[in-house]
Every structure is written in C-alpha cells, then in structure tokens.
Scaffold this active site. Sequence first.
Site, PDB file in Angstrom:
ATOM      1  N   ASP A  13     -15.143 -21.744 -73.910  1.00  0.00           N
ATOM      2  CA  ASP A  13     -15.197 -21.619 -72.449  1.00  0.00           C
ATOM      3  C   ASP A  13     -15.548 -22.987 -71.857  1.00  0.00           C
ATOM      4  O   ASP A  13     -14.818 -23.936 -72.046  1.00  0.00           O
ATOM      5  CB  ASP A  13     -16.207 -20.536 -72.054  1.00  0.00           C
ATOM      6  CG  ASP A  13     -15.750 -19.151 -72.523  1.00  0.00           C
ATOM      7  OD1 ASP A  13     -14.678 -18.706 -72.087  1.00  0.00           O
ATOM      8  OD2 ASP A  13     -16.468 -18.530 -73.328  1.00  0.00           O
ATOM      9  N   HIS A  25     -10.048 -31.535 -78.524  1.00  0.00           N
ATOM     10  CA  HIS A  25      -9.468 -30.293 -79.031  1.00  0.00           C
ATOM     11  C   HIS A  25      -8.472 -30.621 -80.138  1.00  0.00           C
ATOM     12  O   HIS A  25      -8.001 -31.750 -80.244  1.00  0.00           O
ATOM     13  CB  HIS A  25      -8.793 -29.494 -77.912  1.00  0.00           C
ATOM     14  CG  HIS A  25      -7.740 -30.261 -77.186  1.00  0.00           C
ATOM     15  ND1 HIS A  25      -8.021 -31.058 -76.098  1.00  0.00           N
ATOM     16  CD2 HIS A  25      -6.417 -30.387 -77.403  1.00  0.00           C
ATOM     17  CE1 HIS A  25      -6.916 -31.629 -75.666  1.00  0.00           C
ATOM     18  NE2 HIS A  25      -5.920 -31.245 -76.448  1.00  0.00           N
ATOM     19  N   LYS A  66      -5.095 -11.665 -71.624  1.00  0.00           N
ATOM     20  CA  LYS A  66      -4.177 -12.590 -72.278  1.00  0.00           C
ATOM     21  C   LYS A  66      -3.718 -12.133 -73.667  1.00  0.00           C
ATOM     22  O   LYS A  66      -2.671 -12.556 -74.133  1.00  0.00           O
ATOM     23  CB  LYS A  66      -4.825 -13.970 -72.419  1.00  0.00           C
ATOM     24  CG  LYS A  66      -5.006 -14.710 -71.124  1.00  0.00           C
ATOM     25  CD  LYS A  66      -3.722 -15.350 -70.701  1.00  0.00           C
ATOM     26  CE  LYS A  66      -3.962 -16.306 -69.547  1.00  0.00           C
ATOM     27  NZ  LYS A  66      -2.759 -17.039 -69.204  1.00  0.00           N
ATOM     28  N   CYS A  96     -13.624 -21.212 -81.940  1.00  0.00           N
ATOM     29  CA  CYS A  96     -14.466 -21.556 -80.788  1.00  0.00           C
ATOM     30  C   CYS A  96     -15.287 -22.761 -81.245  1.00  0.00           C
ATOM     31  O   CYS A  96     -14.831 -23.526 -82.082  1.00  0.00           O
ATOM     32  CB  CYS A  96     -15.324 -20.371 -80.349  1.00  0.00           C
ATOM     33  SG  CYS A  96     -16.402 -19.705 -81.628  1.00  0.00           S
ATOM     34  N   GLN A 150     -18.381 -18.388 -84.957  1.00  0.00           N
ATOM     35  CA  GLN A 150     -19.297 -17.337 -85.400  1.00  0.00           C
ATOM     36  C   GLN A 150     -19.180 -16.095 -84.530  1.00  0.00           C
ATOM     37  O   GLN A 150     -19.424 -14.991 -85.017  1.00  0.00           O
ATOM     38  CB  GLN A 150     -20.734 -17.842 -85.379  1.00  0.00           C
ATOM     39  CG  GLN A 150     -21.003 -18.892 -86.410  1.00  0.00           C
ATOM     40  CD  GLN A 150     -22.437 -19.411 -86.354  1.00  0.00           C
ATOM     41  OE1 GLN A 150     -23.207 -19.081 -85.460  1.00  0.00           O
ATOM     42  NE2 GLN A 150     -22.788 -20.241 -87.313  1.00  0.00           N
ATOM     43  N   ARG A 188     -17.190 -15.949 -80.721  1.00  0.00           N
ATOM     44  CA  ARG A 188     -15.989 -15.866 -79.887  1.00  0.00           C
ATOM     45  C   ARG A 188     -14.695 -15.950 -80.695  1.00  0.00           C
ATOM     46  O   ARG A 188     -13.755 -15.194 -80.452  1.00  0.00           O
ATOM     47  CB  ARG A 188     -16.015 -16.963 -78.811  1.00  0.00           C
ATOM     48  CG  ARG A 188     -17.104 -16.770 -77.779  1.00  0.00           C
ATOM     49  CD  ARG A 188     -17.216 -17.961 -76.865  1.00  0.00           C
ATOM     50  NE  ARG A 188     -17.697 -19.128 -77.612  1.00  0.00           N
ATOM     51  CZ  ARG A 188     -17.847 -20.334 -77.124  1.00  0.00           C
ATOM     52  NH1 ARG A 188     -17.521 -20.592 -75.866  1.00  0.00           N
ATOM     53  NH2 ARG A 188     -18.313 -21.319 -77.860  1.00  0.00           N
TER      54      ARG A 188
END
Length: 157
Positions: free
Chosen positions: A40, A47, A62, A80, A84, A86
């Site tokens: 988030d 990334h 989604k 994420c 662990q 998300r």
Amino acid sequence: MSEITISDIQRISREELSSQLLSPSAPALPKSIAIIDVRDSDHIGGHIKGSTHIPSSQLDYKVPELVRILNDKEAVVFHCALSQQRGPSAALRYMRERKRLLGLPEKGEGKTEETEAKNREQKVLVLDGGFVKWQEKYGEDKRLTEAYQKDIWEFGY
C-alpha cells in the site's frame, strides 16, 4: 467455503525469481510470469521490474479482473513488503476466485480432463521475504529493480 487454504500456497525464493527474470531467452519480464505487488503506502523506494502494483486495499474488486487478465500466465507471483500477510492473503484470494470463475472442482470432487488442464496451467506463488529481502540483494540491480532509492532501505524496514 473453499477448501483452498494458506497451506496450499507455494513460495518462490528471490534467487529463483531473479534467475527466471534474467533468463537469456527473456530480455524483459517473461510473458509466462506476472508479478503482483500488493504493498500500500509502503510502495516507495523501488519495485521489481515489470511488476504490477495493486494495493491490497483494492484487491476486493481487482481480483476477478486479475483472474481474467492473467489466465494465460504459467505463474503469478504475489508479494508485499515481507510477504507475511498481504502477499499470502492476496494469493489466497486470487486462488479462490480463480477456482470460482473457472469452475475448478473442490479437492476430492470428480475432475475432468478440462478442469485438470485449467488447474495445471498456472502456479500461484508468494515471494519469500517480500520486497524487503528482494531489495537487500537486488535493489541496486537495474536489470531487476526499478526506481530503487537506497536511502529509504539502508537502515532497515
């Protein structure tokens, strides 16, 4: 209630994923793999190259679209920050929605060749250690990581 549980989710190491991304036959993200980043507000500082950012807060609406868009992929990798909560939760939602939309049978139900083929077509994985572990080894590797900001990560997550 779906019989797909968190124990059904497989993990992939950063080394395994990087070797697939750096395959000589794949100059960019291989067409057979999708990487879904569900961070988030912590989606800053870099990334994985070629990944798709879908915040976990948007997953409810989604996931059905993802199932349709990613149906031709051999593997879908979720992650994420630490993978662990998300990341595994997103992978679980995706697997359950995929089963529902494609009409895949529950464990132990009669299986046809068609449903077996659909089920075999795609692996759903979670990146072990998430982006935190990824960036420790590959953060500064521009072949694997985009928009990396070392100063955000150098003192830990």
